[in-house]
Design an enzyme around this catalytic site. Structure first.
Site, PDB file in Angstrom:
ATOM      1  N   TYR A 154       0.833  -1.215   0.000  1.00  0.00           N
ATOM      2  CA  TYR A 154       0.000   0.000   0.000  1.00  0.00           C
ATOM      3  C   TYR A 154       0.867   1.265   0.000  1.00  0.00           C
ATOM      4  O   TYR A 154       0.631   2.192  -0.777  1.00  0.00           O
ATOM      5  CB  TYR A 154      -0.916  -0.037   1.223  1.00  0.00           C
ATOM      6  CG  TYR A 154      -1.881   1.108   1.336  1.00  0.00           C
ATOM      7  CD1 TYR A 154      -3.052   1.146   0.578  1.00  0.00           C
ATOM      8  CD2 TYR A 154      -1.645   2.163   2.215  1.00  0.00           C
ATOM      9  CE1 TYR A 154      -3.951   2.206   0.698  1.00  0.00           C
ATOM     10  CE2 TYR A 154      -2.527   3.221   2.341  1.00  0.00           C
ATOM     11  CZ  TYR A 154      -3.680   3.228   1.587  1.00  0.00           C
ATOM     12  OH  TYR A 154      -4.561   4.279   1.700  1.00  0.00           O
ATOM     13  N   LYS A 158       1.108   4.177  -2.910  1.00  0.00           N
ATOM     14  CA  LYS A 158       0.771   5.591  -2.675  1.00  0.00           C
ATOM     15  C   LYS A 158       1.984   6.501  -2.923  1.00  0.00           C
ATOM     16  O   LYS A 158       1.820   7.633  -3.378  1.00  0.00           O
ATOM     17  CB  LYS A 158       0.221   5.769  -1.261  1.00  0.00           C
ATOM     18  CG  LYS A 158      -1.123   5.067  -1.041  1.00  0.00           C
ATOM     19  CD  LYS A 158      -2.204   5.596  -1.989  1.00  0.00           C
ATOM     20  CE  LYS A 158      -3.585   5.072  -1.649  1.00  0.00           C
ATOM     21  NZ  LYS A 158      -4.641   5.627  -2.512  1.00  0.00           N
TER      22      LYS A 158
END
Ligand code: NAI
Length: 246
Positions: A154, A158
């Site tokens: 994740y 990002k």
């Protein structure tokens, strides 16, 4: 009615932050297309916006599928006009310590959070370049900047979104298109409701404003970035995190 007559697409618009962004933009006069892998959820969120007398429609979209993305963007031109605003908000987590992380958990998170943002931005930019105006906002995350235990996939996705934002901003600036990112801190949505109470309290202790953020905190920042008031802002990452990262 700052966004009157503008067409906006919000991915992941069926719930949480995306849904609140869609409501905010519709409240400012835009026709908002809520696009989500949960097509029924997107349509029912759009229905609520229409019931409030504003303009919205819902459509099923898997942002990680290039064909899906192409057909939804083609549909926008057919049914409305070229897109003015894109908010790349769809995102998932599949947490686990890096050492045990499954390849599929890595791939799915990168496919949706990063490749999905690229595919949608590519289609949006094609439509916006012809009209020589447009605004793209990518929803990044505080953990893309500072990293987080159990979120190798994740946080990498990002951080990638932030790099993508800056490159796109440079490539399309001469066509009158702005590209920015909003990096939320911890926001009270389904995504963070899975955290147990002890973890939530520990997080709150690290936030100077002493609360999790609300989806509205993010929606208002996005609304500003896509408005004419932000027309000289591009390639930026706006941190909306209660001061957790300074
Ligand atoms: P959420 O889980 O409540 O909503 C995400 C939405 O994206 C759902 O409606 C889901 O159906 C949709 N979605 C999932 N996969 C999709 C796909 N392949 N194609 C299209 N739609 C898809 O999450 P939340 O909290 O509203 O998060 C929204 C964005 O904000 C995400 O990008 C997330 O990473 C980011 N974010 C959230 C934070 C938080 O604390 N909640 C903090 C920082 C960033």
């Amino acid at each position: 009615m700052e966004l009157k007559d503008r067409v906006a697409l919000v991915t992941g618009g069926a719930q949480g932050i995306g849904r609140t962004i869609a409501e905010e933009l519709a409240g400012l006069g835009a026709h908002v297309v809520l696009a989500d892998i949960n097509g029924e959820g997107a349509e029912s969120a759009a229905e609520k916006i229409r019931a409030a007398g504003q303009k919205a429609s819902g459509v099923r979209l898997d942002v990680s599928c290039a064909q899906d993305v192409q057909s939804v963007f083609d549909g926008i031109i057919k049914e409305h006009k070229p897109l003015d605003i894109l908010v790349n908000n769809a995102g998932i987590t599949r947490d686990g310590l890096m050492i045990r992380m499954k390849e599929d958990d890595w791939n799915r998170v990168l496919d949706i959070n990063l490749k999905g943002s690229f595919l949608c931005a590519q289609q949006a930019a094609k439509q916006m370049m012809k009209q020589k105006k447009g605004a793209i906002v990518n929803i990044a995350s505080i953990v893309g900047v500072m990293g987080n235990f159990g979120q190798a996939n994740y946080s990498a996705s990002k951080a990638g979104v932030i790099g993508l934002t800056k490159t796109l901003a440079r490539e399309v600036a001469s066509r009158g298109i702005t590209v920015n990112a909003v990096a939320p801190g911890f926001i009270d949505t389904e995504m963070t409701r899975v955290l147990d109470e002890g973890v939530r309290q520990k997080l709150i202790e690290q936030i100077p404003l002493a609360r999790l953020g609300e989806p509205e905190d993010i929606a208002r920042s996005v609304a500003f970035l896509v408005s004419d008031r932000a027309s000289y802002i591009t390639g930026q990452v706006i941190n909306v995190n209660g001061g957790m990262l300074m």
